[in-house]
Scaffold this motif. Structure first.
Motif, short mmCIF file in Angstrom:
data_model
loop_
_atom_site.label_atom_id
_atom_site.label_comp_id
_atom_site.label_asym_id
_atom_site.label_seq_id
_atom_site.Cartn_x
_atom_site.Cartn_y
_atom_site.Cartn_z
N GLY A 104 0.82 -1.21 0.00
CA GLY A 104 0.00 0.00 0.00
C GLY A 104 0.85 1.25 0.00
N GLU A 105 1.92 1.25 0.79
CA GLU A 105 2.82 2.41 0.83
C GLU A 105 3.53 2.61 -0.50
OE1 GLU A 105 5.51 2.65 4.06
OE2 GLU A 105 3.94 2.68 5.60
N GLU A 106 3.88 1.52 -1.16
CA GLU A 106 4.54 1.62 -2.47
C GLU A 106 3.59 2.22 -3.50
OE1 GLU A 106 7.71 1.17 -3.30
OE2 GLU A 106 8.08 0.81 -1.17
N LEU A 151 2.00 9.70 -5.42
CA LEU A 151 2.49 11.00 -4.97
C LEU A 151 3.58 11.53 -5.89
CD1 LEU A 151 2.65 10.48 -1.08
CD2 LEU A 151 0.97 11.81 -2.37
N ASN A 152 4.45 10.64 -6.35
CA ASN A 152 5.50 11.06 -7.29
C ASN A 152 4.93 11.56 -8.60
OD1 ASN A 152 8.36 10.80 -6.38
ND2 ASN A 152 7.69 8.75 -5.81
N GLN A 153 3.77 11.07 -8.97
CA GLN A 153 3.15 11.48 -10.23
C GLN A 153 2.48 12.85 -10.12
OE1 GLN A 153 0.52 8.19 -11.00
NE2 GLN A 153 2.09 6.97 -12.04
N ILE A 154 1.99 13.19 -8.92
CA ILE A 154 1.19 14.41 -8.79
C ILE A 154 1.89 15.56 -8.06
CG2 ILE A 154 -0.96 13.09 -8.90
CD1 ILE A 154 -1.23 13.36 -5.89
N LEU A 155 3.01 15.28 -7.40
CA LEU A 155 3.68 16.33 -6.63
C LEU A 155 5.06 16.64 -7.21
CD1 LEU A 155 2.81 15.23 -2.97
CD2 LEU A 155 1.64 16.95 -4.38
N ASP A 176 3.86 3.99 14.27
CA ASP A 176 4.29 4.61 13.02
C ASP A 176 3.18 5.46 12.41
OD1 ASP A 176 6.76 3.55 13.04
OD2 ASP A 176 6.46 2.11 11.42
N ILE A 177 3.56 6.62 11.87
CA ILE A 177 2.68 7.35 10.96
C ILE A 177 3.11 6.94 9.55
CG2 ILE A 177 1.96 9.60 10.09
CD1 ILE A 177 2.43 10.74 12.85
N ASP A 178 2.19 6.41 8.78
CA ASP A 178 2.54 5.85 7.48
C ASP A 178 3.26 6.87 6.60
OD1 ASP A 178 1.44 3.41 8.13
OD2 ASP A 178 -0.54 3.94 7.38
N CYS A 179 2.67 8.06 6.47
CA CYS A 179 3.26 9.05 5.56
C CYS A 179 2.89 10.47 5.99
CB CYS A 179 2.77 8.80 4.13
SG CYS A 179 3.43 9.96 2.91
N ILE A 180 3.86 11.36 5.92
CA ILE A 180 3.62 12.80 6.13
C ILE A 180 4.16 13.53 4.92
CG2 ILE A 180 4.02 14.82 7.59
CD1 ILE A 180 4.68 12.87 9.88
N VAL A 194 -2.48 4.85 5.67
CA VAL A 194 -2.65 4.02 4.47
C VAL A 194 -3.32 2.69 4.84
CG1 VAL A 194 -1.48 2.82 2.59
CG2 VAL A 194 -0.62 5.03 3.38
N LYS A 195 -4.36 2.33 4.09
CA LYS A 195 -4.99 1.02 4.24
C LYS A 195 -5.04 0.37 2.86
CE LYS A 195 -5.68 1.37 8.61
NZ LYS A 195 -4.85 0.56 9.52
N ASN A 196 -4.63 -0.90 2.83
CA ASN A 196 -4.51 -1.59 1.54
C ASN A 196 -5.50 -2.77 1.46
OD1 ASN A 196 -3.27 -1.88 -1.03
ND2 ASN A 196 -2.06 -3.57 -0.27
N HIS A 197 -6.69 -2.58 2.00
CA HIS A 197 -7.69 -3.63 2.02
C HIS A 197 -8.36 -3.79 0.65
CE1 HIS A 197 -7.14 -2.93 6.29
NE2 HIS A 197 -7.69 -4.11 6.51
#
Length: 238
Positions: A77-79, A85-89, A106-110, A122-125
């Motif tokens: 999910g993080e990948e 994010l790399n595509q839009i930022l 852990d905080i997944d992403c900031i 992030v949830k990858n369900h």
């Protein structure tokens, strides 16, 4: 977009559980062979003990394998999030992964940049994820057609608490900037059935909705402010 890995907790857990699972299976196989040998040389009681130990080890291996799959799903999910994010930022933005909170979680992403600070859970369900304002659940169809139901452990509380920690960190260091709370479902086969939640506290998004979310937000922060935020998060998050 710049990426900063503050902690590779997920990778470590996947590696650790992979190792312990293989170890348990190897030991279990060894005890099975030992049990057969003991039985053949007329020591059936000891043979039975070996078989019981082998059964326990197989059970432990299965339990660890299920845990590994959960951490592996989180890693995937993080990948997926990184790729989007790399595509839009642009390179004005930084994504921090694995920020360690005061409670040791852990905080997944900031994400930090001219548009503000974004705390992302992030949830990858896979399947249908439902939320009725109190409880989270999901339904998914297995490979053999069976329907499985599960429950999520308060991801809304996670993202709200994590965002509050980052907001307090910035405020205590004299930084008053917009801090957004996001709960992002990254699996390509997820469907959301969300009936009631506080949109003022956090946003619930599918991965493909991130571009529309970021686009209308104005760029408010100066470059020096963003640099100050980045230094603070990198220093406190390890």
């Amino acid at each position: 977009m710049r990426e900063v890995i503050l902690s590779d907790h997920l990778k470590q857990k996947v590696s650790q559980l992979t190792h312990t699972t293989k170890q348990s299976i190897s030991l279990a196989i060894g005890f099975i062979f030992l049990g057969i040998i003991l039985t053949l040389i007329s020591l059936p009681i000891l043979g039975i003990v070996c078989f019981v130990i082998a059964f326990i080890l197989f059970f432990v291996a299965l339990k660890n394998l299920k845990k590994k799959d959960i951490f592996q799903a989180g890693l995937e999910g993080e990948e997926r999030l990184k790729k989007t994010l790399n595509q839009i930022l642009s390179d004005k933005y930084t994504a921090f992964f694995g920020y360690q909170t005061k409670k040791g979680k852990d905080i997944d992403c900031i994400v930090t940049g001219p548009k503000g600070v974004f705390v992302i859970e992030v949830k990858n369900h896979k399947g249908i994820v439902s939320y009725d304002g109190k409880n989270w659940s999901y339904l998914k169809v297995g490979q053999k057609g069976g329907i499985y139901e599960g429950f999520l452990k308060n991801p809304d509380r996670q993202v709200i608490q994590n965002t509050a920690e980052i907001r307090n960190l910035l405020f205590s260091n004299g930084i008053k900037v917009p801090v957004f709370a996001l709960l992002v479902f990254t699996h390509e086969e997820v469907k959301l059935n969300i009936s009631d939640f506080d949109k003022k506290k956090f946003k619930i998004l599918k991965l493909e909705e991130l571009p529309q979310f970021f686009e209308p937000i104005p760029e408010r922060l100066k470059n020096e402010t963003v640099k100050k935020i980045n230094r603070l998060i990198e220093e406190k998050g390890k």
